[in-house]
Design a protein around this motif. Sequence first.
Motif, short mmCIF file in Angstrom:
data_model
loop_
_atom_site.label_atom_id
_atom_site.label_comp_id
_atom_site.label_asym_id
_atom_site.label_seq_id
_atom_site.Cartn_x
_atom_site.Cartn_y
_atom_site.Cartn_z
N GLY A 288 11.81 -38.62 76.83
CA GLY A 288 12.03 -39.62 75.77
C GLY A 288 12.95 -40.73 76.24
N VAL A 289 13.98 -40.36 76.98
CA VAL A 289 14.88 -41.39 77.51
C VAL A 289 14.12 -42.32 78.45
N THR A 290 13.33 -41.71 79.35
CA THR A 290 12.63 -42.56 80.33
C THR A 290 11.64 -43.50 79.65
N ASP A 291 11.14 -43.11 78.49
CA ASP A 291 10.22 -44.00 77.78
C ASP A 291 10.84 -45.36 77.47
N HIS A 292 12.17 -45.40 77.42
CA HIS A 292 12.84 -46.66 77.10
C HIS A 292 13.04 -47.54 78.32
N PHE A 293 12.60 -47.08 79.47
CA PHE A 293 12.80 -47.87 80.67
C PHE A 293 11.49 -48.19 81.36
N THR A 294 10.46 -48.47 80.57
CA THR A 294 9.20 -48.89 81.17
C THR A 294 9.07 -50.40 81.05
N LEU A 295 8.29 -50.96 81.94
CA LEU A 295 8.02 -52.40 81.89
C LEU A 295 7.42 -52.78 80.55
N ASN A 296 6.49 -51.95 80.12
CA ASN A 296 5.78 -52.26 78.89
C ASN A 296 6.73 -52.37 77.72
N PHE A 297 7.63 -51.42 77.62
CA PHE A 297 8.54 -51.40 76.48
C PHE A 297 9.53 -52.56 76.56
N LEU A 298 10.16 -52.75 77.71
CA LEU A 298 11.22 -53.75 77.78
C LEU A 298 10.69 -55.17 77.86
N PHE A 299 9.56 -55.37 78.54
CA PHE A 299 9.18 -56.74 78.84
C PHE A 299 7.82 -57.17 78.28
N ILE A 300 6.97 -56.24 77.88
CA ILE A 300 5.61 -56.68 77.56
C ILE A 300 5.29 -56.55 76.07
N ASN A 301 5.30 -55.34 75.56
CA ASN A 301 4.90 -55.17 74.16
C ASN A 301 5.95 -54.56 73.26
N GLY A 302 6.93 -53.90 73.80
CA GLY A 302 7.90 -53.22 72.95
C GLY A 302 7.32 -51.95 72.37
#
Lengths: 537, 541
Positions: A288-302
Motif C-alpha cells: 500500500g505504501v509503494t502504491d503512493h510512489f508510482t509515476l501514475n499516481f504522482l504525475f499522471i492520473n492520481g
Amino acid sequence: MTIHRVKKLIFIYRYILLILGLAFLLRVIGITKSPPSLYWEEAALGYDAYAILKTGKDFHGNSWPIVAFESFGDWKPALYFYLIVPLIPILGLSEVAIRLPSILAGTLSVGLVYLIALQLRLSRRTAMASAMMLAIMPWHLQFSRAGFEVTVAVLLMLSGIWLILFSRQKPARMVLATMSLVLSMYTYHGLRLLAPLVGIVTVLFFIDRFWTQRWIYLAGLISFFLILPLLINLNSPQVRQRINETSLFSVSQAVVDTNQWRAEDGNSTLSRVVHHRYWYWLKEIIAGVTDHFTLNFLFINGDGNQRHQTGYFALLYHWMIIPLLAGWYSMYWKKKQLFWYLSTMIVISALPSAMTNSTPHTLRFLPAAPFMALLIGYGVIVVYKWIISLQWSGLKKVVLILALLIILGEWVAYGYDYFRVYPKRASQDWQYGYRQLMEYLEPMRNKYDQIVITRNEGRPSIYNWFYWQEDPLLVQAADPKVPQDQGEYLGYDNIVYGEQELSTNTLIVTTQPKDNLQLLRQINYLNGDTAFYVYEY
Amino acid sequence: MSTNTKYLLLLVITLVGFLIRIYHVDVNPPSMYWDEAAIAYDAYSIATTGKDMHGNYWLQAIFPSYGDYKLPLYIWSSAIFMKLFGPSVLTLRLTSVLAGTLLIPLTYLLTLLLTKSRKIGLIAALAIAVSPWSVHFSRIGFEANLGVLLLTSALTLLVLGVKRPYLIALAWLVGGIGVYAYFSVRFVFPLFALIILLFNWRKLNRTHLPMTVIGILVFWLMLLPMNNSPWYQASNQFRLSTPSLLNTNDHIVSQNSNRELDNNSIISRLLYHRYVFFLKRVGVQISEFLSGRYLFMYGDPNLRHGTGQTGLLFSTFVILVPLMLLWVMKYKKKLGLMLGLLILAALVPALVPLNIPHALRSLNAMPILAILIGLGMGLWWAHSRMLFKQLMIGIIAAIFVLQWSLYIHDYWEHYPLRSSQDWQYGYRQLAEYLHTIDDDYEKIFVTNTDGRIFLYFLFHQLVDPERIQGTADDFQFLRMGKYQFQRIFAYDVEKYQAGELFVMTPEEYNDIKQSLVIKKTLTNLQGEDQFLVVATDEQIK
C-alpha cells in the motif's frame, strides 16, 4: 511597533511575503466557481457548524461534541466544525465560510514550510523555493480550495514540527508543539495515527539527548491528558466507525488465505508462525505504501477520484520529477540526516492510507505534500546550480529559458484546465445541481403535500437544510422521529428521501426521466447532462 | 580472492542455479499450459515424422500450432531432446531450464565486460541464479526464456564489439537468430545496438559503422524467411488483435470530450490534443512496470507468470533498490544510465499491450536488472564507510536466505494448489485415464469449455502424428478418432447411443436434469471436482 519598523520587516521578508500572497491568491481566486459546488461533506460541515452556532448542539442534538460529530454516521473529527462557527456570522452560511479555514490553513502551511526549511538549516533560497513549490503544487491547491479537514490538520502537523525544531532554542516550545500535534488529531482521522509518529520521529532525529529535556516530559504529560478523550472513546463508534469502514484489517481475505495455507501445511507450529496473518498484513501495508510512489499516481492520473485532483494533472507538475529526483539524490550525498528525515516522513505519511483498503489515496496522503515540497525545492536549487555551472553560456541561457517555459507552460495549462474545464468535467463528482434544486424548491415547499427526492446523488437532506437555512431546532426535533440510514434522515417535514408510493399533490425529484408526469424543471450539470428532473404528480 | 576461486564460485553458482531449475521440473508447475502442450506435440511430431502436427515440413519460420503461430527455435530444440530422451514434460521444459542456466555465466561475463569487476559479476550471476523471476520462467517451456538467452548473448557480443568491431556483425546475426526464439527480440535488439553505439561514441573508429551496416544487412536477411512465411500475415494479425496502445482510442475520446467542454476553443485544441492523452497513456504503462507492488511485493497477477506471493525481486529490495540507484548514479553514472536505458528498451514491446504488468513479456529486462543490482551492491560494498559494514552485509544476507526459503516453501507447498487451474491441471490426468478405458467405447464426448483440451490428448496419449496430420479444422483437432471435443448439453446426452461416454464439468452435469451415473470423478489439486466421466442409466444396464 512603529510604521518604520513594519516597513523594514516587510522589506526584509518581501520575497516570502510575495510567495504567501501568491499562495493565498491561488487558493482564493474563483473559490465559488471551481470546485463548482459543495460536496456533501462540506455541506455537512457547514450545517453542523450552523447548528452549533444557533443551538450549541449538532443537527442530531448532541451538544458541543469534542471528539467527533456524528454527521452521516462517519463521525467527522470536530475541530474543523468549530473553525467554521465564528465565520458564519460574518460570511453567512455560504461556500466561502466553509472553505475559508482550508484556504487560510493552506496559505499558512506555505509559510511554515519556509520556517521549517530554515530550522532544518537549509539556505534562505532553498527555503523560499520549497515554500514556492508548495504554493503552486496542484495537490495542495486542490485540497486548500475546498472544505477538507486535512489541510488544517496538515497545518497543525507542520506547526508541531516547526515548534519541535524551534524548541532547540527555546525548550518550552515543546509543550506548544505537542499541543499543536494533538489538535491535529482532533482534525482529521489519518492524523490520529500519523501525528504521534511524526512527533516521535522528529524528536528522535533532531533533539539531542531528548531524555534529559524536562520539557519533553511535561509536554508528554500534557498531551496525554489532551488525548484522553480520544483514548476513552477508542472503542466507541466516534473513533471506531471510520476505522472499521475503511481499515485493511476488517477485510477477511487475510484470515481466509492464511488459514488455508496453514491447513495445507498440516497446521504445524512453524506454519502458524510463517503464515501468520500479521505477515500478510505487513506485506499489504508495504504494498500500500509503494502504491503512493508510482509515476501514475504522482504525475499522471492520481487516485482516479475527480474531487482529489483534476485528472488532467495529478499531484505534481510533470517537470517536478526532475527536481524531485535531483533533490533526493543530492540530499543523500550532501545532507544525509535530512535525507533520511524527509524520506521517513514521506513514507510514514503514506501509512494511514496504506492501512486502508483503497490505495493509493491523494487525500489521506496529503501530509506528505510539504515534505515533497522541501525535497523538490531543494532539487530546484540543485538543478539551477547545475544549469548555471554549464560551461557554454549560450547553452546555459537556452536551458534556463526552456526550463522556465516548461514550468510556466504547465502552470498555465493547469490553471486553464482548473478554472475552465475541470468544473464541467467534475461537476457531478462535486454534486453540482443540489444548490439549484433546493433554491428552486424552497418557495414551493409548502404548496405540496409531499416532496419526494431521490437519493441517487447522495445525501439530499443536508443540502435541503443548508440551502434553506433550516432552523436547527426543527432538524434536531425530527431526529428521534424519522427513519435513518447511518445518520442520514430518510424523511423530514413533508419531504421523503428515496423511493415512495406516489399520491396526489406530490413533487418528485428524480435523476432519470419519467413518463406520464408533468415536468416542471430540469437541472443540468455543467457539462450539459441532466442532474435532476422535477415532476409534479 | 584469487581468480581461480572466483571461477570456482561461478561454477558453484551455476550448478546451484541448474539444480534449482531442473529439480522436479515436470511436477511443478503442476501441469503443462496449453502453449507448452502445443509445443510439445509439435516437437514430438517432428521428432518422429519430420513434420509438424499439421503435416508441414519441420524447416519453417512460423509454426501454425493451434492457431496462435509459434516460432520455431524452441520447438526444434525440444524435438532434439525428444529424439534423444523420449517425449515427456521434462524434455519439453529442458530447453528452458538450460537457457536459464546458461544465462548465469553469460550474465557474469557481460557484467565483467561492463564493470571490470569479478565481484560484481558474481553478485549479478547469483542474482540471476536464485531470482524468483528467472527461476520461475526457467521451469516453464515458454519461448521467452530462450529469447532472453539469445538476446543477452547478442548484447554481450555488442559490448565485446566495441573493441573487436567484427563481433558487431556477429551480434546482429545472433540477434537475428533470437527473433526465431521470441518475437519481441526483433524490436529490442536494434534498440540495444543503438544504445551501445551511442554510449561508446568516443571509442568508435572507422570499422564500427561499416560492421554495423553489415550486421543490419545480416539481420534483414535473417528475417526474410519469416517475412515470407505463408503464416506471416496471419501471425501479425493474431498478435495485433490483442487490446493494445495501437488499437485503443481512449486518447481520442478524452480529446474530444474535453475539447467539447471548452467549446472547441483554440487553446483547448492545444491542451487537449490526443497526443497529450496518448503520452499520459504510455506513462501509465511504464508506471505499471515500475510499481513497487509489482516489482517487490506480488509480481504479475497471472499465476502462470509468478507465484502471486513474491515479486520479481524480494520485498527487501523495496528499500535496497532506491538506495542502490543512488550509489550507481554517484560512482557509475554513465553505466547506470546505459543500464536504465537498456531496461526501458527491453520493456518497449511489453508496454504496448494493455494487459500489464506482464512478467513474461518484460523478461528481456531481467539480466540487465540483475547487473544493476550487482553493480549497486558491489559499489556499496567497495565504497561505503559505514560502521559495522560486514555486520550489515551479514544481516542483509540472512534476510535474503530467509526470504528465499519462504519463497521456495511457497513455490513447492502452496503454489501448485493455488495455480493448478491456471495450468490446466487435470487435462493430462483425464487424457491418461481415458486412454486406459477407451477400448471399451465407440465414441467419447469430452467437454472443451476451456478450449484446446485436445492438445493434452495428443501429447499425453502420444497419438501417432501421421494419423492426424492434415485433419485439423482451423488448426483445431476437435474430432480425433473416437474422441470428440465439444460443450456437453442435455440434448447430446438424450440422443446417446450405445457405447458412448461423456466427460463433463460439474456445471454441465448440474445443467443436465437426467439420471446419469458417474463412472469416475477427477479432482483438481485442491480436491474440487473437475471432470465427471459419465455414462447414462441404460448404458449401465
